[in-house]
Scaffold this active site. Structure first.
Site, PDB file in Angstrom:
ATOM      1  N   HIS A 191       7.863  18.601 -21.497  1.00 37.44           N
ATOM      2  CA  HIS A 191       8.531  18.290 -22.766  1.00 37.44           C
ATOM      3  C   HIS A 191       8.725  19.532 -23.654  1.00 37.44           C
ATOM      4  O   HIS A 191       9.806  19.775 -24.179  1.00 37.44           O
ATOM      5  CB  HIS A 191       7.727  17.257 -23.566  1.00 37.44           C
TER       6      HIS A 191
ATOM      7  N   GLU B  29       0.004  14.417 -31.609  1.00 39.92           N
ATOM      8  CA  GLU B  29      -0.160  12.971 -31.403  1.00 39.92           C
ATOM      9  C   GLU B  29      -1.462  12.514 -32.049  1.00 39.92           C
ATOM     10  O   GLU B  29      -2.441  13.268 -32.067  1.00 39.92           O
ATOM     11  CB  GLU B  29      -0.252  12.655 -29.913  1.00 39.92           C
TER      12      GLU B  29
ATOM     13  N   ASP C   9       0.869  -1.175   0.000  1.00 38.85           N
ATOM     14  CA  ASP C   9       0.000   0.000   0.000  1.00 38.85           C
ATOM     15  C   ASP C   9       0.910   1.229   0.000  1.00 38.85           C
ATOM     16  O   ASP C   9       1.489   1.595   1.025  1.00 38.85           O
ATOM     17  CB  ASP C   9      -0.901  -0.014   1.236  1.00 38.85           C
TER      18      ASP C   9
ATOM     19  N   LYS D 150       7.644  12.847 -14.310  1.00 40.17           N
ATOM     20  CA  LYS D 150       6.806  14.039 -14.390  1.00 40.17           C
ATOM     21  C   LYS D 150       5.347  13.597 -14.379  1.00 40.17           C
ATOM     22  O   LYS D 150       5.099  12.443 -14.708  1.00 40.17           O
ATOM     23  CB  LYS D 150       7.113  14.841 -15.660  1.00 40.17           C
TER      24      LYS D 150
HETATM   25  C1  BG6 Z   1       3.888  11.790 -21.804  1.00 40.83           C
HETATM   26  C2  BG6 Z   1       2.499  12.332 -21.674  1.00 40.83           C
HETATM   27  O1  BG6 Z   1       4.753  12.440 -20.918  1.00 40.83           O
HETATM   28  O2  BG6 Z   1       4.356  11.978 -23.141  1.00 40.83           O
HETATM   29  C3  BG6 Z   1       1.572  11.654 -22.664  1.00 40.83           C
HETATM   30  O3  BG6 Z   1       2.027  12.119 -20.359  1.00 40.83           O
HETATM   31  C4  BG6 Z   1       2.128  11.764 -24.065  1.00 40.83           C
HETATM   32  O4  BG6 Z   1       0.265  12.214 -22.609  1.00 40.83           O
HETATM   33  C5  BG6 Z   1       3.577  11.311 -24.112  1.00 40.83           C
HETATM   34  O5  BG6 Z   1       1.326  10.948 -24.903  1.00 40.83           O
HETATM   35  C6  BG6 Z   1       4.196  11.609 -25.470  1.00 40.83           C
HETATM   36  O6  BG6 Z   1       5.450  11.012 -25.545  1.00 40.83           O
HETATM   37  P1  BG6 Z   1       6.068  10.564 -26.954  1.00 40.83           P
HETATM   38  O7  BG6 Z   1       7.419  10.060 -26.612  1.00 40.83           O
HETATM   39  O8  BG6 Z   1       5.145   9.485 -27.469  1.00 40.83           O
HETATM   40  O9  BG6 Z   1       6.063  11.777 -27.830  1.00 40.83           O
END
Ligand code: BG6
Length: 482
Positions: free
Chosen positions: A227, A203, A82, A135
């Site tokens: 990012h 995305e 837990d 993160k």
């Molecule tokens: C993550 C996010 O940090 O990065 C996601 O929480 C996102 O929502 C992802 O889809 C994108 O990562 P990558 O490497 O697929 O561009």
């Protein structure tokens, strides 16, 4: 090199999709020490056999050889704990006392403090053990500070490794190589020659299955706070005097601190928030974003922002930041648009219609660099010189195996190399700017604009993606919004 990994949140999406696959790849390449072991920790009552069976099925889908998977599984043991109770964490993991561990917290941030306190009580954060935090750390500056203060009481900053997996991507590191390894770029890298910078992470995936987490964060906190701001830092920072962790992080910090705070007066000019509706992505119909609770209905899955960096190098240069889910295509790009030439002597095209030079760093899915120059392609006997944009495409060698970003970062954490991890003060500075955006949205009542899944975002974002910029080019190619 540390040999023991404590992986918290081992049954979660990130661990199952990326972390174990990365460990498997590192094992296969003999990059992990012979005594390497993973303690996979989560709340579910699975037992080591049950955990290995589930993980084995998942890893088999990657097409890895059965012998490699068997070896990976034999190094994993599962512990159900837990995680909200520090005392239980300490009791359950106490048997590991005395080992040099890397504890990786791939859990919701609300569990960071109890887990860290439990680890400390068990002596598992004593030097030289390390702590890796995923993160997002907190949801705003205040909550991030609370978490970091509590974590700071358990482990010293030099042994906290905050992951931003974009920093582990080879093409992102390549941004540093290109910027600081080429005199050609050094000479033009400032507002005198650069008109604008676009950073876009689009995305095709939706939020599906992660609504519980995502609805509380939205695109601003899930993607921009970390990012996208890290990409912005690599583009905008001053040259560090060396590549060691603190030299680079000091320069990134200066950029984050120079970001102009967003205000309620500017926010509706300088940002667009969107949420995807049902549509078609990759030829398949998909549903719209569904907020799991009424309070989460104001969650954006798309954001476009114009950021300004108030310093000498970047005065007057807009940084247009965009990211969205369920977009027409998966692509991450950084586009540097240069200013017009000082004096234009050609008739065709006219100065107004000429295309500015552009440097495009394409980070994913494919990795390449494109430089658009103006050139005359017409033979002289055809009359007047007519200039056309000529793209120089510098593709990366395709025979290199692309590693998962986490492979590099896990290895760095085992070796204790913090260069590609984010420092405490960077996280704070990033939240400070993000909070200014979120507060301005609140004060100005910035609405959520719907966009169709499979488009380039809300129509309203066109103002932040003018023709010729990244969204503009994409709009031309594929139709749809911004
Ligand atoms: C993550 C996010 O940090 O990065 C996601 O929480 C996102 O929502 C992802 O889809 C994108 O990562 P990558 O490497 O697929 O561009």
């Amino acid at each position: 090199m540390h040999e023991t990994l404590l992986l918290f949140g081992a049954t979660g999406d990130l661990a199952q999709r990326y972390l174990f696959q990365s460990l498997l790849n590192l094992l296969r390449d003999r990059l992990l020490p012979p005594g390497f072991r993973v303690y996979a920790i989560a709340r579910q009552d699975l037992g080591t056999d049950g955990f290995r069976a589930t993980l084995g099925e998942r890893l088999a889908k990657s097409g890895a050889p059965a012998a490699d998977i068997t070896e990976m599984l034999s190094r994993c043991e599962y512990l159900n704990v837990d995680l909200a109770d520090p005392q239980l964490v300490a009791e359950r993991l106490g048997f590991l006392h005395g080992r040099d561990c890397v504890s990786y917290l791939s859990t919701p941030p609300s569990l960071y403090v109890p887990i860290t306190q439990g680890l400390k009580a068990a002596g598992l954060l004593d030097a030289p053990s390390r702590l890796v935090l995923e993160k997002p750390i907190g949801r705003d500056l205040a909550s991030a500070r609370t978490i970091m203060a509590a974590v700071g009481e358990c482990v010293s900053e030099d042994r906290v490794f905050r992951i931003d997996h974009y920093l582990g991507k080879a093409p992102v590191q390549n941004l540093l190589a290109l910027r600081f390894g080429n005199a050609l770029l050094e000479a033009v890298w400032h507002h005198r020659w650069i008109a604008s910078v676009d950073i876009m992470v689009a995305e095709t995936d939706g939020v599906d299955g992660r609504e519980g987490y995502y609805a509380n964060y939205g695109a601003l906190r899930d993607m921009v706070q970390n990012h996208i701001l890290q990409l912005l830092c690599l583009i905008a920072m001053e040259p560090p005097s060396a590549l060691d962790a603190d030299s680079v992080r000091n320069e990134k910090l200066k950029v984050l601190r120079a970001l102009r705070p967003m205000t309620a007066e500017r926010i509706n000019h300088d940002s667009v928030r969107g949420v995807y509706q049902a549509g078609v992505v990759g030829g398949k119909p998909v549903v719209g974003f569904k907020a799991p609770t009424p309070e989460a209905e104001d969650c954006e899955t798309y954001v476009a922002l114009v950021a300004h960096i108030d310093n000498w190098r970047w005065a007057g240069v807009p940084f247009r930041l965009r990211t969205g889910k369920r977009m027409a295509d998966r692509c991450s790009e950084v586009v540097i648009t240069f200013r017009d030439t000082s004096h234009w002597i050609f008739e065709q095209p006219s100065r107004e219609k000429s295309t500015p030079n552009r440097l495009v760093f394409r980070l994913q899915p494919e990795e390449n660099i494109e430089l658009t120059l103006m050139s005359s392609l017409a033979a002289p006997e055809w009359g007047a010189l007519e200039l056309q944009p000529l793209p120089l495409d510098l593709s990366m060698p395709i025979n290199l195996r692309r590693r998962i970003a986490y492979e590099r970062l896990l290895l760095d954490a085992f070796h204790g190399n913090p260069a590609l991890f984010v420092r405490n003060d960077e996280v704070e500075a990033a939240w400070t700017w993000i909070d200014s955006v979120a507060d301005a949205w609140k004060q100005a009542g910035t609405p959520l604009q719907p966009y169709m899944a499979g488009s380039w975002g809300p129509e309203a974002a066109v103002s932040i993606a003018p023709e010729g910029s990244i969204g503009g080019r994409r709009r031309g190619r594929n139709g749809g919004g911004a």
